[in-house]
Motif scaffolding. Structure first.
Motif, PDB file in Angstrom:
ATOM      1  N   ARG A  73      39.985  48.759  38.680  1.00 46.17           N
ATOM      2  CA  ARG A  73      38.958  47.750  38.418  1.00 46.17           C
ATOM      3  C   ARG A  73      38.200  47.482  39.727  1.00 46.17           C
ATOM      4  N   ALA A  74      36.905  47.475  39.644  1.00 41.63           N
ATOM      5  CA  ALA A  74      36.075  47.166  40.808  1.00 41.63           C
ATOM      6  C   ALA A  74      35.822  45.668  40.864  1.00 41.63           C
ATOM      7  N   CYS A  75      35.904  45.088  42.047  1.00 39.20           N
ATOM      8  CA  CYS A  75      35.667  43.657  42.227  1.00 39.20           C
ATOM      9  C   CYS A  75      34.897  43.441  43.523  1.00 39.20           C
ATOM     10  N   PRO A  76      34.190  42.334  43.640  1.00 40.83           N
ATOM     11  CA  PRO A  76      33.393  42.092  44.842  1.00 40.83           C
ATOM     12  C   PRO A  76      34.277  41.846  46.058  1.00 40.83           C
ATOM     13  N   PRO A  77      33.792  42.168  47.244  1.00 42.08           N
ATOM     14  CA  PRO A  77      34.561  41.889  48.468  1.00 42.08           C
ATOM     15  C   PRO A  77      34.928  40.400  48.544  1.00 42.08           C
ATOM     16  N   GLY A  78      36.150  40.105  48.953  1.00 36.95           N
ATOM     17  CA  GLY A  78      36.600  38.721  49.060  1.00 36.95           C
ATOM     18  C   GLY A  78      37.190  38.174  47.779  1.00 36.95           C
ATOM     19  N   ALA A  79      37.215  38.968  46.708  1.00 37.04           N
ATOM     20  CA  ALA A  79      37.791  38.499  45.442  1.00 37.04           C
ATOM     21  C   ALA A  79      39.290  38.291  45.602  1.00 37.04           C
ATOM     22  N   THR A  80      39.812  37.265  44.929  1.00 36.02           N
ATOM     23  CA  THR A  80      41.246  36.963  44.988  1.00 36.02           C
ATOM     24  C   THR A  80      41.957  37.497  43.756  1.00 36.02           C
ATOM     25  N   ALA A  81      43.264  37.547  43.842  1.00 38.54           N
ATOM     26  CA  ALA A  81      44.062  37.965  42.688  1.00 38.54           C
ATOM     27  C   ALA A  81      43.782  37.057  41.494  1.00 38.54           C
ATOM     28  N   ARG A  82      43.629  35.787  41.749  1.00 36.32           N
ATOM     29  CA  ARG A  82      43.348  34.838  40.673  1.00 36.32           C
ATOM     30  C   ARG A  82      42.051  35.185  39.949  1.00 36.32           C
ATOM     31  N   GLN A  83      41.007  35.454  40.679  1.00 36.89           N
ATOM     32  CA  GLN A  83      39.712  35.744  40.073  1.00 36.89           C
ATOM     33  C   GLN A  83      39.758  37.014  39.226  1.00 36.89           C
ATOM     34  N   VAL A  84      40.428  38.020  39.725  1.00 37.63           N
ATOM     35  CA  VAL A  84      40.510  39.276  38.984  1.00 37.63           C
ATOM     36  C   VAL A  84      41.321  39.092  37.705  1.00 37.63           C
ATOM     37  N   ILE A  85      42.436  38.374  37.790  1.00 34.06           N
ATOM     38  CA  ILE A  85      43.291  38.170  36.621  1.00 34.06           C
ATOM     39  C   ILE A  85      42.591  37.309  35.578  1.00 34.06           C
ATOM     40  N   GLU A  86      41.941  36.236  36.001  1.00 33.78           N
ATOM     41  CA  GLU A  86      41.273  35.344  35.059  1.00 33.78           C
ATOM     42  C   GLU A  86      40.132  36.045  34.331  1.00 33.78           C
ATOM     43  N   ALA A  87      39.581  37.087  34.941  1.00 41.05           N
ATOM     44  CA  ALA A  87      38.492  37.828  34.292  1.00 41.05           C
ATOM     45  C   ALA A  87      38.949  38.485  32.997  1.00 41.05           C
ATOM     46  N   PHE A  88      40.268  38.654  32.820  1.00 45.36           N
ATOM     47  CA  PHE A  88      40.803  39.242  31.594  1.00 45.36           C
ATOM     48  C   PHE A  88      41.162  38.178  30.554  1.00 45.36           C
TER      49      PHE A  88
END
Length: 247
Positions: free
Chosen positions: A27-42
């Motif tokens: 999964r591609a995510c913006p620089p500085g993204a946190t684990a929380r932000q990536v997980i919540e996106a699902f």
């Protein structure tokens, strides 16, 4: 963009698109993204997550992700206590609850003595036990394979030991519950939580005079009204728990 590799485990997969379930994916995510932000996106709530591993090490929700990170996300653990590994919260999410099937009344009482929320399903049908287990997220304890073979029972434990003490030891070892034991905090008769008595005079009329004169500390069950004190019965319970290496 930063590319990371994700893998979700167990029931967390239900929130994913079928093509992403039970496997690793990028999964591609913006620089500085946190684990929380990536997980919540699902669409997965943080209260559903007990453990995050980034490259094999426990990580917090605010961990900033880097290129190539491999992230494993786990739900509430039932099979072992993850307290030493936690970074996302101070204590595990799991609250271990049981319901017994068949002739396991003695085991149910022992589990309550150890402080575990345990319902006795001796007089309930298999479908009723399965329904309660699903609604209240209880682990089904049984000596009959047929009960645990039901498709609607997803969390169960098959017991082979003959005595309740041995059964309790096996459950605690298998589910890694030693840190969860809270002896003498639950009524062994009705399963309600006991309340300590600050002013023992309120139980003067509810216990024998000899008991009242001998003991300073009492607990009461507000549901069934039973009063407990550290007498011979209490000592017998303590000895039983000591036999299971819990006390």
């Amino acid at each position: 963009m930063v590319t990371v590799t994700l893998r979700f485990y167990e029931e967390l997969n239900d929130r994913l698109a079928p093509a992403l379930r039970r496997r690793e994916f990028e999964r591609a995510c913006p620089p500085g993204a946190t684990a929380r932000q990536v997980i919540e996106a699902f669409g997965i709530g943080l209260d559903e997550i007990e453990l995050i591993l980034v490259d094999g090490e426990s990580a917090a929700f605010d961990r900033v992700l880097r290129e190539g990170d491999r992230i494993a996300v786990y739900p509430v653990f039932e099979a072992f206590d993850v307290t030493p590994l936690l970074c996302v919260r101070e204590a595990p999410l799991r609250v271990t609850r049981f319901i017994t099937g068949g002739h396991l009344g003695a085991l149910a009482r022992l589990l309550r003595m150890a402080g575990f929320d345990t319902l006795c399903g001796a007089h309930l049908s298999s479908s009723a036990i399965a329904g309660i287990a699903a609604r209240e997220r209880r682990i089904v304890l049984a000596r009959e394979r047929a009960l645990l073979a039901r498709a609607d029972i997803t969390r169960g434990f098959l017991l082979h030991s003959e005595t309740a003490v041995l059964q309790l030891r096996k459950i605690v070892e298998r589910l890694d519950l030693k840190r969860s034991v809270r002896p003498f905090t639950r009524c062994i008769h009705c399963n309600a939580t006991l309340r300590g008595i600050d002013d023992r005079s309120c139980v003067r009329q509810r216990v024998p005079a000899s008991v009242y004169d001998r003991y300073e500390h009492f607990s009461i069950c507000d549901d069934c009204g039973r009063v407990y004190w550290p007498g011979r019965h209490w000592n017998a319970i303590a000895a039983c728990l000591a036999d299971t290496e819990l006390a």
